[in-house]
Design an enzyme around this catalytic site. Sequence first.
Site, short mmCIF file in Angstrom:
data_model
loop_
_atom_site.label_atom_id
_atom_site.label_comp_id
_atom_site.label_asym_id
_atom_site.label_seq_id
_atom_site.Cartn_x
_atom_site.Cartn_y
_atom_site.Cartn_z
N GLU A 1 -6.71 5.12 7.48
CA GLU A 1 -6.43 6.53 7.17
C GLU A 1 -7.60 7.19 6.45
O GLU A 1 -7.87 8.37 6.64
CB GLU A 1 -5.13 6.64 6.34
CG GLU A 1 -3.91 6.38 7.22
CD GLU A 1 -2.74 5.74 6.49
OE1 GLU A 1 -2.68 5.78 5.25
OE2 GLU A 1 -1.87 5.18 7.19
N GLY B 1 2.19 2.38 10.58
CA GLY B 1 3.17 3.45 10.42
C GLY B 1 3.86 3.86 11.71
O GLY B 1 4.54 4.88 11.75
N SER C 1 3.01 -2.04 10.27
CA SER C 1 4.45 -2.15 10.51
C SER C 1 5.00 -3.56 10.26
O SER C 1 5.93 -4.00 10.94
CB SER C 1 4.80 -1.69 11.93
OG SER C 1 4.41 -0.33 12.10
N GLU D 1 -5.85 -4.67 10.32
CA GLU D 1 -4.82 -3.65 10.54
C GLU D 1 -5.13 -2.87 11.82
O GLU D 1 -5.90 -1.91 11.79
CB GLU D 1 -4.80 -2.67 9.36
CG GLU D 1 -4.38 -3.31 8.06
CD GLU D 1 -3.67 -2.32 7.16
OE1 GLU D 1 -2.59 -2.66 6.69
OE2 GLU D 1 -4.17 -1.19 6.97
N GLY E 1 2.71 -1.12 4.23
CA GLY E 1 2.84 0.29 3.88
C GLY E 1 4.30 0.66 3.66
O GLY E 1 4.86 0.41 2.59
N GLY E 2 4.93 1.20 4.69
CA GLY E 2 6.30 1.70 4.58
C GLY E 2 7.28 0.76 3.88
O GLY E 2 8.03 1.18 2.98
N ASN F 1 0.87 -1.17 0.00
CA ASN F 1 0.00 0.00 0.00
C ASN F 1 0.91 1.22 0.00
O ASN F 1 1.48 1.57 1.03
CB ASN F 1 -0.89 -0.03 1.25
CG ASN F 1 -1.70 1.24 1.41
OD1 ASN F 1 -1.82 2.03 0.48
ND2 ASN F 1 -2.25 1.45 2.61
N TRP F 2 1.04 1.81 -1.17
CA TRP F 2 2.02 2.89 -1.31
C TRP F 2 1.56 4.19 -0.65
O TRP F 2 2.35 5.11 -0.47
CB TRP F 2 2.30 3.15 -2.80
CG TRP F 2 3.12 2.09 -3.46
CD1 TRP F 2 3.40 0.83 -3.00
CD2 TRP F 2 3.78 2.20 -4.73
NE1 TRP F 2 4.19 0.15 -3.90
CE2 TRP F 2 4.43 0.97 -4.98
CE3 TRP F 2 3.87 3.21 -5.68
CZ2 TRP F 2 5.18 0.73 -6.14
CZ3 TRP F 2 4.61 2.97 -6.84
CH2 TRP F 2 5.26 1.75 -7.06
N LYS F 3 0.26 4.29 -0.36
CA LYS F 3 -0.30 5.53 0.22
C LYS F 3 0.02 6.72 -0.70
O LYS F 3 0.08 6.54 -1.91
CB LYS F 3 0.21 5.73 1.65
CG LYS F 3 0.04 4.46 2.48
CD LYS F 3 0.23 4.66 3.95
CE LYS F 3 0.02 3.33 4.66
NZ LYS F 3 0.05 3.46 6.12
N HIS G 1 -9.44 1.63 4.48
CA HIS G 1 -8.19 1.80 5.22
C HIS G 1 -8.40 2.78 6.38
O HIS G 1 -9.15 3.76 6.25
CB HIS G 1 -7.09 2.32 4.30
CG HIS G 1 -5.74 2.25 4.92
ND1 HIS G 1 -5.30 3.23 5.80
CD2 HIS G 1 -4.77 1.32 4.86
CE1 HIS G 1 -4.09 2.89 6.22
NE2 HIS G 1 -3.75 1.74 5.68
P1 PGA Z 1 2.65 0.32 7.57
O1 PGA Z 1 1.22 0.54 6.87
O2 PGA Z 1 3.16 -0.99 7.05
O3 PGA Z 1 3.48 1.48 7.12
O4 PGA Z 1 2.41 0.28 9.03
C1 PGA Z 1 0.35 -0.52 6.69
C2 PGA Z 1 -0.92 -0.02 6.06
O5 PGA Z 1 -1.34 1.09 6.40
O6 PGA Z 1 -1.51 -0.71 5.22
#
Ligand code: PGA
Length: 256
Positions: free
Chosen positions: A100, A176, A216, A170, A237-238, A13-15, A98
């Site tokens: 966010e 994050g 994470s 999640e 994500g990251g 998930n590149w956001k 998600h």
């Molecule tokens: P993260 O994000 O791996 O950076 O914690 C995961 C996500 O939001 O899907």
Amino acid sequence: MDKLNRKAVIAGNWKMNKTATEAKVLISELIPAVKDATCDVVICTPYTTLATAVEMTKGTNIKVGAENVHYEKSGAFTGEISADMLLDLGVEYVVIGHSERRQYFGETDQTVNKRTVAALNAGLKVILCVGESLQQREEGVTEELVRMQTKIALRGVTAEQMANVIIAYEPVWAIGTGKTATSEQAQEVCAQIRKVVGELYGEAVAKSTTIQYGGSMNAKNAEELVAKPDVDGGLIGGASLKAADFAVIVAAASNG
Ligand code: PGA
């Protein structure tokens, strides 16, 4: 082992990261790095990168997803993107719900449900995100909360359509933050989600539904997390923004 009958899926998930130009570099590094995967590999990128990603990954084992979709087919919804627009580009997957989106953009369980139904009816595969906040975990309502999010999100989704649904657990406090859920916590909630799917659709659907962990997940902890019996891969994500790290996670899920 039920787990052996399910395909693990590692989705990036590149956001809001990478211009289309920067994405070309990352995708060209990713293609050779994950080519031997036995799990499914998906990259979910910003809208502006989707055409590039679809074009570059043609003929490879990398599939492409969007990070959101609107529930209406077309019309006066300035700034929004429909499922048909994504499909027409060659996009296969979409992340829905998600945290966010829920936290910053007013997404509710009801709009998550509308997006899920619209995406599935159009023919997209959905990565549906659920998960509790730190406060909810501390109040001891994780199970109830995740159960409610899952049930509402899937309202109107048929048993047949569940073949196109991946659920990503999640925990919001792990996204994050570098604070990963323990593999036991991930396993516990993924198993609870599988139980809810079983109540809604029966045992066979529950056993075949892919349930990911996200929050994470990285090159160091992925192996332990994806080895758990109800954790079928991850939403990353990251660590999905670095080809070498993402490749290690994909390799862990290929073995697990
Ligand atoms: P993260 O994000 O791996 O950076 O914690 C995961 C996500 O939001 O899907």
